[in-house]
Design a protein around this motif. Sequence first.
Motif, PDB file in Angstrom:
ATOM      1  N   MET A  57       0.848  -1.199   0.000  1.00  0.00           N
ATOM      2  CA  MET A  57       0.000   0.000   0.000  1.00  0.00           C
ATOM      3  C   MET A  57       0.880   1.243   0.000  1.00  0.00           C
ATOM      4  O   MET A  57       0.612   2.211  -0.723  1.00  0.00           O
ATOM      5  CB  MET A  57      -0.913  -0.005   1.226  1.00  0.00           C
ATOM      6  CG  MET A  57      -1.849  -1.189   1.321  1.00  0.00           C
ATOM      7  SD  MET A  57      -3.276  -1.050   0.230  1.00  0.00           S
ATOM      8  CE  MET A  57      -4.278   0.126   1.128  1.00  0.00           C
ATOM      9  N   ASP A  61       1.308   4.236  -2.834  1.00  0.00           N
ATOM     10  CA  ASP A  61       1.255   5.657  -2.487  1.00  0.00           C
ATOM     11  C   ASP A  61       2.507   6.390  -2.981  1.00  0.00           C
ATOM     12  O   ASP A  61       2.437   7.527  -3.449  1.00  0.00           O
ATOM     13  CB  ASP A  61       1.125   5.832  -0.971  1.00  0.00           C
ATOM     14  CG  ASP A  61      -0.267   5.483  -0.454  1.00  0.00           C
ATOM     15  OD1 ASP A  61      -1.197   5.393  -1.266  1.00  0.00           O
ATOM     16  OD2 ASP A  61      -0.419   5.311   0.766  1.00  0.00           O
ATOM     17  N   THR A 148      -1.745   9.651   6.171  1.00  0.00           N
ATOM     18  CA  THR A 148      -2.262   8.684   5.196  1.00  0.00           C
ATOM     19  C   THR A 148      -3.596   9.112   4.589  1.00  0.00           C
ATOM     20  O   THR A 148      -3.947   8.664   3.505  1.00  0.00           O
ATOM     21  CB  THR A 148      -2.460   7.312   5.862  1.00  0.00           C
ATOM     22  OG1 THR A 148      -3.382   7.459   6.961  1.00  0.00           O
ATOM     23  CG2 THR A 148      -1.157   6.769   6.401  1.00  0.00           C
ATOM     24  N   HIS A 149      -4.334   9.971   5.277  1.00  0.00           N
ATOM     25  CA  HIS A 149      -5.693  10.289   4.842  1.00  0.00           C
ATOM     26  C   HIS A 149      -5.754  11.393   3.794  1.00  0.00           C
ATOM     27  O   HIS A 149      -6.765  11.542   3.113  1.00  0.00           O
ATOM     28  CB  HIS A 149      -6.551  10.690   6.046  1.00  0.00           C
ATOM     29  CG  HIS A 149      -6.585   9.665   7.137  1.00  0.00           C
ATOM     30  ND1 HIS A 149      -6.803   8.328   6.895  1.00  0.00           N
ATOM     31  CD2 HIS A 149      -6.401   9.781   8.476  1.00  0.00           C
ATOM     32  CE1 HIS A 149      -6.762   7.663   8.037  1.00  0.00           C
ATOM     33  NE2 HIS A 149      -6.510   8.522   9.006  1.00  0.00           N
ATOM     34  N   ILE A 178     -12.114   9.674  -1.089  1.00  0.00           N
ATOM     35  CA  ILE A 178     -11.264   8.997  -2.071  1.00  0.00           C
ATOM     36  C   ILE A 178     -11.236   9.866  -3.323  1.00  0.00           C
ATOM     37  O   ILE A 178     -12.284  10.164  -3.904  1.00  0.00           O
ATOM     38  CB  ILE A 178     -11.785   7.584  -2.407  1.00  0.00           C
ATOM     39  CG1 ILE A 178     -11.754   6.688  -1.164  1.00  0.00           C
ATOM     40  CG2 ILE A 178     -10.970   6.965  -3.542  1.00  0.00           C
ATOM     41  CD1 ILE A 178     -12.365   5.313  -1.391  1.00  0.00           C
ATOM     42  N   ASN A 195      -5.084   0.047  -5.746  1.00  0.00           N
ATOM     43  CA  ASN A 195      -5.804   0.119  -4.477  1.00  0.00           C
ATOM     44  C   ASN A 195      -7.281  -0.127  -4.724  1.00  0.00           C
ATOM     45  O   ASN A 195      -7.893   0.542  -5.559  1.00  0.00           O
ATOM     46  CB  ASN A 195      -5.639   1.496  -3.842  1.00  0.00           C
ATOM     47  CG  ASN A 195      -4.209   1.776  -3.399  1.00  0.00           C
ATOM     48  OD1 ASN A 195      -3.574   2.706  -3.873  1.00  0.00           O
ATOM     49  ND2 ASN A 195      -3.702   0.971  -2.496  1.00  0.00           N
ATOM     50  N   PHE A 198      -9.195   1.224   1.307  1.00  0.00           N
ATOM     51  CA  PHE A 198      -8.257   1.844   2.228  1.00  0.00           C
ATOM     52  C   PHE A 198      -8.754   1.602   3.653  1.00  0.00           C
ATOM     53  O   PHE A 198      -9.951   1.496   3.902  1.00  0.00           O
ATOM     54  CB  PHE A 198      -8.153   3.347   1.968  1.00  0.00           C
ATOM     55  CG  PHE A 198      -7.789   3.703   0.555  1.00  0.00           C
ATOM     56  CD1 PHE A 198      -6.466   3.808   0.165  1.00  0.00           C
ATOM     57  CD2 PHE A 198      -8.771   3.913  -0.398  1.00  0.00           C
ATOM     58  CE1 PHE A 198      -6.126   4.124  -1.149  1.00  0.00           C
ATOM     59  CE2 PHE A 198      -8.456   4.235  -1.709  1.00  0.00           C
ATOM     60  CZ  PHE A 198      -7.120   4.334  -2.079  1.00  0.00           C
ATOM     61  N   ARG A 213      -4.477   4.341   9.455  1.00  0.00           N
ATOM     62  CA  ARG A 213      -5.065   4.367   8.104  1.00  0.00           C
ATOM     63  C   ARG A 213      -6.580   4.531   8.132  1.00  0.00           C
ATOM     64  O   ARG A 213      -7.201   4.684   7.088  1.00  0.00           O
ATOM     65  CB  ARG A 213      -4.680   3.108   7.327  1.00  0.00           C
ATOM     66  CG  ARG A 213      -3.236   3.163   6.806  1.00  0.00           C
ATOM     67  CD  ARG A 213      -3.015   2.207   5.656  1.00  0.00           C
ATOM     68  NE  ARG A 213      -1.704   2.360   5.066  1.00  0.00           N
ATOM     69  CZ  ARG A 213      -1.422   3.117   4.007  1.00  0.00           C
ATOM     70  NH1 ARG A 213      -2.376   3.817   3.441  1.00  0.00           N
ATOM     71  NH2 ARG A 213      -0.193   3.179   3.523  1.00  0.00           N
ATOM     72  N   GLU A 216     -12.343   1.190   7.141  1.00  0.00           N
ATOM     73  CA  GLU A 216     -12.419   0.668   5.771  1.00  0.00           C
ATOM     74  C   GLU A 216     -13.276   1.563   4.886  1.00  0.00           C
ATOM     75  O   GLU A 216     -14.362   1.988   5.274  1.00  0.00           O
ATOM     76  CB  GLU A 216     -13.025  -0.738   5.767  1.00  0.00           C
ATOM     77  CG  GLU A 216     -12.089  -1.813   6.254  1.00  0.00           C
ATOM     78  CD  GLU A 216     -12.734  -3.187   6.221  1.00  0.00           C
ATOM     79  OE1 GLU A 216     -13.905  -3.296   5.781  1.00  0.00           O
ATOM     80  OE2 GLU A 216     -12.088  -4.157   6.655  1.00  0.00           O
ATOM     81  N   ARG A 219     -13.199   1.620  -2.831  1.00  0.00           N
ATOM     82  CA  ARG A 219     -13.383   2.365  -4.076  1.00  0.00           C
ATOM     83  C   ARG A 219     -14.555   1.773  -4.845  1.00  0.00           C
ATOM     84  O   ARG A 219     -14.841   0.569  -4.749  1.00  0.00           O
ATOM     85  CB  ARG A 219     -12.131   2.287  -4.947  1.00  0.00           C
ATOM     86  CG  ARG A 219     -10.934   3.020  -4.409  1.00  0.00           C
ATOM     87  CD  ARG A 219      -9.732   2.819  -5.332  1.00  0.00           C
ATOM     88  NE  ARG A 219      -9.921   3.458  -6.632  1.00  0.00           N
ATOM     89  CZ  ARG A 219      -9.153   3.213  -7.693  1.00  0.00           C
ATOM     90  NH1 ARG A 219      -8.164   2.329  -7.622  1.00  0.00           N
ATOM     91  NH2 ARG A 219      -9.372   3.845  -8.833  1.00  0.00           N
ATOM     92  N   GLY A 243      -5.387  -4.059  -0.552  1.00  0.00           N
ATOM     93  CA  GLY A 243      -6.214  -3.606   0.560  1.00  0.00           C
ATOM     94  C   GLY A 243      -5.723  -4.256   1.834  1.00  0.00           C
ATOM     95  O   GLY A 243      -5.093  -5.318   1.792  1.00  0.00           O
ATOM     96  N   GLN A 244      -5.993  -3.636   2.972  1.00  0.00           N
ATOM     97  CA  GLN A 244      -5.583  -4.236   4.245  1.00  0.00           C
ATOM     98  C   GLN A 244      -6.312  -5.554   4.475  1.00  0.00           C
ATOM     99  O   GLN A 244      -5.786  -6.471   5.085  1.00  0.00           O
ATOM    100  CB  GLN A 244      -5.868  -3.277   5.409  1.00  0.00           C
ATOM    101  CG  GLN A 244      -5.143  -1.942   5.302  1.00  0.00           C
ATOM    102  CD  GLN A 244      -3.630  -2.077   5.354  1.00  0.00           C
ATOM    103  OE1 GLN A 244      -3.108  -3.029   5.914  1.00  0.00           O
ATOM    104  NE2 GLN A 244      -2.928  -1.120   4.770  1.00  0.00           N
TER     105      GLN A 244
END
Length: 482
Positions: A57, A61, A148-149, A178, A195, A198, A213, A216, A219, A243-244
């Motif tokens: 991830m 980025d 991260t946001h 997003i 991605n 997120f 992060r 959830e 997208r 994705g996580q």
Amino acid sequence: MYNEIDLDKIDIVTEPPTEEPARQYYFMAKCREWVRNFQKQKGCPPKACVVNFGCQMNAKDSEKLTGILKEAGYQWGEEQEADFVIYNTCTVRDNVNQRIYGRLGVLHGCKRRNPRLKIALCGCMMQENAVIEKIKKSYGFVDLIFGTHNIFKFSELLYTCLISDRMIIDIWKDTDKIVEDLPVERKYPFKSGINIMFGCNNFCSYCIVPYVRGRERSRESEDILREAKRLAAEGVKEIMLLGQNVNSYGKNLEHPISFAQLLQEVEKIEGIERIRFMTSHPKDLSDELIQVMKQSKKICRHLHLPLQSGSTKILKAMNRRYTKEQYLALADKIRSEIPDIAITTDIIVGFPGETSEDLEETIDVVKKVQFDNAFTFLYSKRTGTPAASMENQVPEEVVKPGFDRLLHVVQETAKHRAGLLAGQYARVLVEEVNEHDSHLMTGRMSNNMLVHFPGGEELLGQFVTVYLKECRGFYYIGERMA
């Protein structure tokens, strides 16, 4: 969209747009003007360096950061010679934090020699309040900090940083935002990450990720498919959906779609020949996904399925929400449905309260599942997580012998699994010139194993058939078949 926008035609005298991503393109154009003025004064364009720490991830980025800097007109350089250095940080383990502090000390010397150097920090580590306070107190020479946001705001933050002499700090606690269609500079022309979501909702007791992060957010599938089609048109042959916890993809969308259904749509895209994904949480891996993988001609025969511990007692303390028996049943189902699949995993040793008996349970799972590889870690105490305040923290000197024993079992199991392929033929995507021997090329099989074989650079990005001649534990020496 971004490769259709001419930054030189954007009116940078008017007020910036309020809508995204138009606002960020406005500031990209402002940054480009700044770069041109720099070049007029210095006789050469400024150099930038993006240093990535952490997971896939983060790597994705970093490709966005790189894309924006290149659109602005920066050329590329090493840390010691750059005019702009950005560290995209990770905070999963404390030793990574310490490495970053050490690298900042070196950059401080670079800044004394080159006062125009700008230093930026972003990523997960920057979402921790204690880190921000430490940087303000001990690393006041840092110019830009964001988390991260709001990485999509990089163009705007970059411009503010370039025209300012103060430290810029822009940290958001959370977001559901997003922003699509920002520039990306890919490391490989023939493969790319995408991605699909997120953040994380799982709150494993040892993990800082949900706190840095956020929750959830998925997208829209249309945006993911549009990106995948564009990548295919640009010559990308392999994509990795990121994705996580990809297994929970789509649950928060207005029109929910499962991860398995998304995979089926991606598979229809002409030009994409391989599909990978990570990471899967065992509690959410569905029978639907197993069947889609089984029937697919494009989804790679590799599944990363983090175990973390084989002890049900420790799994409960970790808040993993499955038992040893449930994990074993799931692994058995996957192997029976997809016999040629490679299963890899993550294991933590030394979690608070772990005993030698708990470690034996983990070793038992390794032996029964026969993992193709496992990433083993000593437990790292992360401030702000429930596990950090648990009693019965286990000293490292107590943990180390058991860790070494587990590692030996993992290595022996992985060697055995790898050796089963000797004498077979494999379809390989050629990824790079071998870093140790320029006469060899390095490719990756569907099961994620590497193979090195004689060849030239003209093979980069191509699929070739390789005879797997000799297993060297975790990789193969092979011969390309004509």
